[in-house]
Scaffold this motif. Structure first.
Motif, PDB file in Angstrom:
ATOM      1  N   ASP A  72       0.329  -1.242   0.267  1.00  0.00           N
ATOM      2  CA  ASP A  72      -0.051  -0.295  -0.208  1.00  0.00           C
ATOM      3  C   ASP A  72       0.748   1.474   0.117  1.00  0.00           C
ATOM      4  O   ASP A  72       0.402   2.694  -0.822  1.00  0.00           O
ATOM      5  N   GLU A  73       2.016   1.407   0.841  1.00  0.00           N
ATOM      6  CA  GLU A  73       2.633   2.442   0.946  1.00  0.00           C
ATOM      7  C   GLU A  73       3.311   2.422  -0.100  1.00  0.00           C
ATOM      8  O   GLU A  73       4.507   3.870  -0.377  1.00  0.00           O
ATOM      9  N   PHE A  74       4.195   1.739  -0.833  1.00  0.00           N
ATOM     10  CA  PHE A  74       5.570   1.337  -0.941  1.00  0.00           C
ATOM     11  C   PHE A  74       5.742   0.781  -2.935  1.00  0.00           C
ATOM     12  O   PHE A  74       4.805  -0.103  -2.313  1.00  0.00           O
TER      13      PHE A  74
ATOM     14  N   VAL B  46      12.685   0.262  -2.433  1.00  0.00           N
ATOM     15  CA  VAL B  46      11.689   0.660  -2.413  1.00  0.00           C
ATOM     16  C   VAL B  46      11.520   2.231  -2.918  1.00  0.00           C
ATOM     17  O   VAL B  46      12.440   3.140  -2.856  1.00  0.00           O
ATOM     18  N   TYR B  47      10.575   3.039  -3.534  1.00  0.00           N
ATOM     19  CA  TYR B  47       9.715   4.646  -3.678  1.00  0.00           C
ATOM     20  C   TYR B  47       8.462   4.046  -2.931  1.00  0.00           C
ATOM     21  O   TYR B  47       7.500   3.453  -2.883  1.00  0.00           O
ATOM     22  N   ARG B  48       8.653   4.935  -2.136  1.00  0.00           N
ATOM     23  CA  ARG B  48       7.627   5.500  -1.228  1.00  0.00           C
ATOM     24  C   ARG B  48       6.479   5.812  -2.092  1.00  0.00           C
ATOM     25  O   ARG B  48       6.827   7.216  -2.897  1.00  0.00           O
ATOM     26  N   ASN B  49       5.178   5.787  -1.841  1.00  0.00           N
ATOM     27  CA  ASN B  49       4.678   6.220  -2.431  1.00  0.00           C
ATOM     28  C   ASN B  49       3.863   7.802  -2.389  1.00  0.00           C
ATOM     29  O   ASN B  49       3.314   8.928  -3.414  1.00  0.00           O
ATOM     30  N   SER B  50       3.952   8.199  -1.179  1.00  0.00           N
ATOM     31  CA  SER B  50       3.846   9.523  -0.909  1.00  0.00           C
ATOM     32  C   SER B  50       4.154  10.904  -1.779  1.00  0.00           C
ATOM     33  O   SER B  50       3.975  11.501  -2.507  1.00  0.00           O
TER      34      SER B  50
ATOM     35  N   GLY C 239      14.251   4.345  -0.962  1.00  0.00           N
ATOM     36  CA  GLY C 239      14.866   4.582   0.367  1.00  0.00           C
ATOM     37  C   GLY C 239      15.386   3.004  -0.004  1.00  0.00           C
ATOM     38  O   GLY C 239      14.942   2.004  -0.550  1.00  0.00           O
ATOM     39  N   SER C 240      15.742   1.974   1.379  1.00  0.00           N
ATOM     40  CA  SER C 240      15.779   0.340   1.653  1.00  0.00           C
ATOM     41  C   SER C 240      15.019   0.407   2.713  1.00  0.00           C
ATOM     42  O   SER C 240      14.931   1.009   4.181  1.00  0.00           O
TER      43      SER C 240
END
Length: 83
Positions: free
Chosen positions: A41-43, A55-59, A64-65
């Motif tokens: 949901d978030e990444f 990952v890439y944070r969706n917001s 980041g890792s």
């Protein structure tokens, strides 16, 4: 193929999974913790080499890792990448 991070990753993998933490213990040590559904949901996951996932944070699309433990599977310790 020579992976210069392999020894470090194997050591960290052993540390993390020697005594897998509960969600509460991981939150106390590392802050926010995600299960697999929450991670989705978030990444956006773009790669992994246990015990790390990139990952890439969706917001905000911050790259980041995260670290993760095997069982129970929890992701934690988000660390933004800097250029």
């Amino acid at each position: 193929m020579n992976d210069p991070t392999e020894a470090i990753r194997r050591q960290r993998l052993t540390e993390i999974n020697a005594e897998p933490g509960s969600r509460e213990a991981l939150e106390a040590a590392h802050g926010q913790v995600w299960n697999t559904d929450e991670l989705r949901d978030e990444f956006e996951v773009v790669g992994f080499m246990a015990p790390f996932v990139v990952v890439y944070r969706n917001s905000d699309h911050q790259k980041g890792s995260l670290e993760f433990q095997h069982s129970p599977r929890f992701y934690f310790n988000f660390s933004p990448h800097t250029r």
